[in-house]
Structures are given as structure tokens and as C-alpha cells.
Design an enzyme around this catalytic site. Structure first.
Site, mmCIF file in Angstrom:
data_model
loop_
_atom_site.group_PDB
_atom_site.id
_atom_site.type_symbol
_atom_site.label_atom_id
_atom_site.label_comp_id
_atom_site.label_asym_id
_atom_site.label_seq_id
_atom_site.Cartn_x
_atom_site.Cartn_y
_atom_site.Cartn_z
ATOM 1 N N CYS A 1 127.340 65.589 183.610
ATOM 2 C CA CYS A 1 126.884 64.270 183.592
ATOM 3 C C CYS A 1 126.099 63.980 184.736
ATOM 4 O O CYS A 1 126.526 63.716 185.869
ATOM 5 C CB CYS A 1 128.079 63.403 183.535
ATOM 6 N N GLU B 1 114.714 68.062 154.923
ATOM 7 C CA GLU B 1 115.371 68.496 155.690
ATOM 8 C C GLU B 1 115.217 70.200 155.717
ATOM 9 O O GLU B 1 115.216 70.440 154.599
ATOM 10 C CB GLU B 1 116.899 67.992 155.786
ATOM 11 N N CYS C 1 115.330 61.427 170.452
ATOM 12 C CA CYS C 1 116.233 61.774 171.458
ATOM 13 C C CYS C 1 115.659 62.111 172.634
ATOM 14 O O CYS C 1 116.251 62.405 173.501
ATOM 15 C CB CYS C 1 117.460 62.356 170.694
HETATM 16 N N1 SAH Z 1 118.617 61.867 160.930
HETATM 17 C C1 SAH Z 1 119.789 62.800 160.924
HETATM 18 C C2 SAH Z 1 119.573 64.052 161.667
HETATM 19 C C3 SAH Z 1 118.780 64.125 162.759
HETATM 20 S S1 SAH Z 1 118.802 65.635 163.758
HETATM 21 C C4 SAH Z 1 120.854 61.877 161.758
HETATM 22 O O1 SAH Z 1 120.693 60.714 162.144
HETATM 23 O O2 SAH Z 1 122.031 62.309 161.486
HETATM 24 C C5 SAH Z 1 117.313 66.245 163.499
HETATM 25 C C6 SAH Z 1 117.391 67.122 162.096
HETATM 26 O O3 SAH Z 1 116.012 67.857 161.906
HETATM 27 C C7 SAH Z 1 118.353 68.266 162.072
HETATM 28 O O4 SAH Z 1 119.160 68.164 160.842
HETATM 29 C C8 SAH Z 1 117.355 69.600 161.800
HETATM 30 O O5 SAH Z 1 118.135 70.652 160.944
HETATM 31 C C9 SAH Z 1 116.302 68.906 161.213
HETATM 32 N N2 SAH Z 1 114.942 69.626 161.419
HETATM 33 C C10 SAH Z 1 114.627 70.314 162.528
HETATM 34 N N3 SAH Z 1 113.366 70.979 162.256
HETATM 35 C C11 SAH Z 1 113.017 70.494 161.115
HETATM 36 C C12 SAH Z 1 111.778 70.794 160.485
HETATM 37 N N4 SAH Z 1 110.774 71.564 161.033
HETATM 38 N N5 SAH Z 1 111.723 70.376 159.311
HETATM 39 C C13 SAH Z 1 112.750 69.650 158.819
HETATM 40 N N6 SAH Z 1 113.875 69.351 159.265
HETATM 41 C C14 SAH Z 1 113.917 69.823 160.692
#
Ligand code: SAH
Length: 393
Positions: free
Chosen positions: A23, A271, A346
């Protein structure tokens, strides 16, 4: 809009802070943390548009609904469990972490106390002796369901059913126990193989009025209180109506797309991770959402193909990992030319980089709203509303 609860330095001394290092903002009061994060967002993003004050939590303690404890022998032969000291693989023995769910921590500590009785040894990454590597606990915030995943280094786990019985007897809130096997030399917690010892093998939770299935490995936001605010803000920025054609890029288990679908015409979730896509399809059925479809693809590839085929999208939600998006995705996004982009980030640094590209290519940033998903750490979630700049087209 900031959270009013002010945990003072002297009220929230974390006994592990010095050893753990996880943290980064532990030496600040909560209002100081919020000001620090808003200031950081203004510094990185203020050149694009006005940055709102960060939305903080009323009570920022114990927000993590996902806890991963590592198990280890100390040099003196004592079993410890908790988090890795920042930058090392030395476990800091944690009984209760200020950021973690209290019940989840109690479970990891109880398992530590049970190990001698069940003759289970913690795993040693160097000598490869022993068995138990991690315990992962996930808790559904509104359902109260708890999943415990016991991660062992090999499939030989003779006491598994007795340990499982002891856990469920002590914590009746546990609705499923999974044994995961991770024999690899890796910093990933979970291996590919799992066996359900008790219950369904997953838990469910409710967010924005929708039910979602959470499997051991699927991505699910770790701060459930703020996730509701995050998704509702993203959906309100989008200004959806029943004619809107929507893409939910980087959709994970479909959470944003499914929550948005009730206000939209149609939604396509994209995804890369096949397990997440499987959960997303399940979640859509579970919520009787029939105007959403999912595509398992690289988001950039999908957008490129969609742009080539001349497909139409009014609104694109994008929620990429910390590294942000890539040129392939962004250039196809510009070709697809949706009226609105809602970027959920994020990492404000990669968001700034991607906003620089979009604003050079016909888009304008209209709103920026930081949300504190990770109190006590330096991490910060930001939502940006980006609109096509009609005058430049
Ligand atoms: N919107 C969702 C997940 C966000 S995390 C929520 O709020 O829960 C980011 C996501 O992007 C993860 O599930 C990861 O598997 C996916 N990801 C990472 N690189 C990617 C890519 N090149 N194309 C598609 N999805 C991807």
C-alpha cells in the site's frame, strides 16, 4: 463527491505496512489519498478536459473481495501465510489486512492453523518440497457466497475431503471449495487443472441489478462497492437508447455489456480469454439478456475486421488492461467512427497516451471522472467520455 470517512494515520496503523510495501499511500489519511489521486489525474489528463474530483469510498477499509494468501515455512520452521513482501517471494504473515475482506482473511488464517492436523506442508518454491502454495478466497458482495480455492503443487492431496469438511463446518458461508493444481515454476497463482470438492465450483454475485458468475480464474472487479458506481457512471456517460449499437471491447465476463444491454439496441462483447467468454455467454443467459452476443477475439483484430466490413457502432465501451489499448485497435476505432467512446481505464498513464491518439484523429474528450477502486494503493481508475468531433470531419 469525495468519501467523507477519514481514516487518520494514527487510527489506521497497518502493522504489516513496513514489511509488506503493497500500500503505497498508507502514510496518508484517506482524504489526503483522494486529493493525491485527483492531482495525479489532473497532471496526466488535465490537458484533455476538466477532471472531476475522484469519487471515494464512505468506508475505504477491507474492500477487496478477492484474497490470495501464499503459504510458506519460515527459517525457524513456523508456517506463515499472507502476501509477498513487495518485489520478493518472502511471505509476510498476515492475520488481517486493511484492504482485504475480513471473513476471507479469517479463512486463510484458519487454514494455516489446520495444516499440522492434516499433515499438509507449505510448498517451497526453491526445493519444490511440500504441497500447499496458495489459498484464494472470493466473496460475493451481495450474495454473501464464498469460494475457497486450495492451490497445491501436485495432484496428491489425500486429506482434501476432510479439510474441505472442516472448512465448511467452521464457515457455513462457504458455498464452494475447489482444488487447483499448479505444478509450474510461475508467479501465476492458479494452474490449469481444477477439481471441485464441494458446491458448484463457482459463486454468483449481483451488480447493477444483474447476476454474474465468478469462476476461480475469471476476471471480476475486486472492489464491489465502487464497481457499481464505475459501471453506472460508464453507462450514464454513454447516454444509450434503444437504437444504440454498442461494442463492449475487452469485456471480460460481459459485466458492462450485460448491464448496458437493457438500455441499448444491441451489444457485441469482445474478449480474448476463452474462459471469460464462456462465463459471459452464461451470464447473458442467466440474466435473460438476448440483445448481446460475444466474440472471442483480439479486440484490435475484431475492430479491424469490423471497420473493413463497414460495420456500424454508435458507442464503444473499452476497458483494456493496464497496458492500455494498441494502435491496431485505436486506428480501427477511428475508422469505425462511433459517435461516443467510453474509455474505462485502470492506468491514467496509458489512458493519456491513448487519448493523445484519439484527439489527434477527430475526437474530443468531454468528461473525465476518476473513481477510487483501490484505497491505500497508488492505483486509480478513470472513466473518460470521448466524442466524435463533428466539426473536424
Ligand atoms: N470489462 C471487464 C473486464 C476488464 S479487464 C470488467 O469490468 O470486468 C480487461 C479484459 O481484457 C480481461 O478480461 C482480458 O482478458 C481482456 N483482454 C486483454 N487483452 C485483450 C485483447 N488484446 N483483446 C481482447 N481482450 C483482451
Amino acid at each position: 463527491m469525495s468519501g467523507k470517512n477519514s481514516i487518520k494515520k494514527e487510527q489506521a496503523p497497518c502493522p504489516y505496512a513496513k514489511k509488506c510495501g503493497g500500500c503505497q499511500l498508507m502514510n496518508m489519511t484517506y482524504p489526503e489519498q483522494l486529493s493525491w489521486k485527483t492531482a495525479r489525474c489532473i497532471k496526466l489528463l488535465g490537458r484533455f478536459c476538466h477532471v472531476e474530483d475522484i469519487i471515494g469510498m464512505q468506508n475505504p477499509a477491507h474492500y477487496r473481495n478477492k484474497v490470495q494468501a501464499a503459504y510458506q515455512f519460515t527459517r525457524s520452521g513456523k508456517v506463515v501465510s499472507g502476501v509477498y513482501q513487495s518485489g520478493t517471494h518472502n511471505v509476510v504473515n498476515v492475520n488481517s489486512c486493511l484492504t482485504e475482506d475480513i471473513k476471507a482473511d479469517e479463512i486463510t488464517v484458519y487454514i494455516r492453523s489446520l495444516l499440522p492436523r492434516f499433515r499438509i506442508l507449505p510448498y517451497n518454491e526453491d526445493t519444490k518440497a511440500g504441497f500447499l502454495r496458495h489459498v484464494l478466497v472470493r466473496r460475493g458482495f451481495s450474495s454473501g457466497e464464498i469460494m475457497v480455492v486450495l492451490v497445491g503443487a501436485n495432484p496428491c492431496f489425500p486429506m482434501k475431503n476432510r479439510l474441505c469438511d472442516a472448512l465448511v463446518e467452521r464457515f457455513p458461508e462457504i458455498t464452494t471449495v475447489v482444488f487447483n493444481i499448479n505444478p509450474h515454476k510461475t508467479s501465476m497463482v492458479l494452474g490449469e487443472r481444477s477439481e471441485t470438492l464441494y458446491g458448484k465450483g463457482f459463486i454468483e454475485d449481483t451488480l447493477c441489478g444483474c447476476a454474474f458468475r465468478i469462476s476461480p480464474a475469471s476476471f471480476y472487479q475486486i472492489n464491489p462497492v465502487q464497481t457499481g458506481i464505475l459501471y453506472n457512471t460508464a453507462i450514464s456517460f454513454a447516454g444509450l437508447n434503444k437504437n444504440s449499437t454498442v461494442i463492449d471491447a475487452y469485456c471480460g465476463t460481459g459485466t458492462i455489456g450485460i448491464a448496458a444491454a437493457k438500455y441499448a439496441g444491441s451489444v457485441t462483447g469482445v474478449e480474448l480469454n476463452p474462459d471469460a467468454v464462456r462465463d459471459a455467454v452464461f451470464n447473458a443467459k442467466r440474466n435473460k439478456t438476448d440483445n448481446i452476443a460475444f466474440v472471442k477475439a483480439d479486440a484490435g483484430e475484431y475492430m479491424l475486421e469490423a471497420a473493413k466490413q463497414g460495420e456500424k457502432a454508435d458507442i464503444v465501451f473499452m476497458d483494456p488492461p493496464r497496458a492500455g489499448s494498441d494502435k491496431k485497435f485505436l486506428s480501427s476505432l477511428v475508422s469505425l467512427a462511433p459517435e461516443k467512446i467510453v474509455y474505462i481505464s485502470c492506468n491514467p498513464e496509458t489512458l493519456a497516451r491513448d487519448l493523445a491518439y484519439l484527439t489527434k484523429n477527430g475526437y474530443k474528450v468531454k468528461k473525465i471522472q476518476p473513481i477510487d477502486m483501490f484505497p491505500f494503493t497508488s492505483h486509480c481508475e478513470v472513466i473518460a467520455l470521448i466524442m466524435r468531433n463533428f466539426s473536424s470531419k
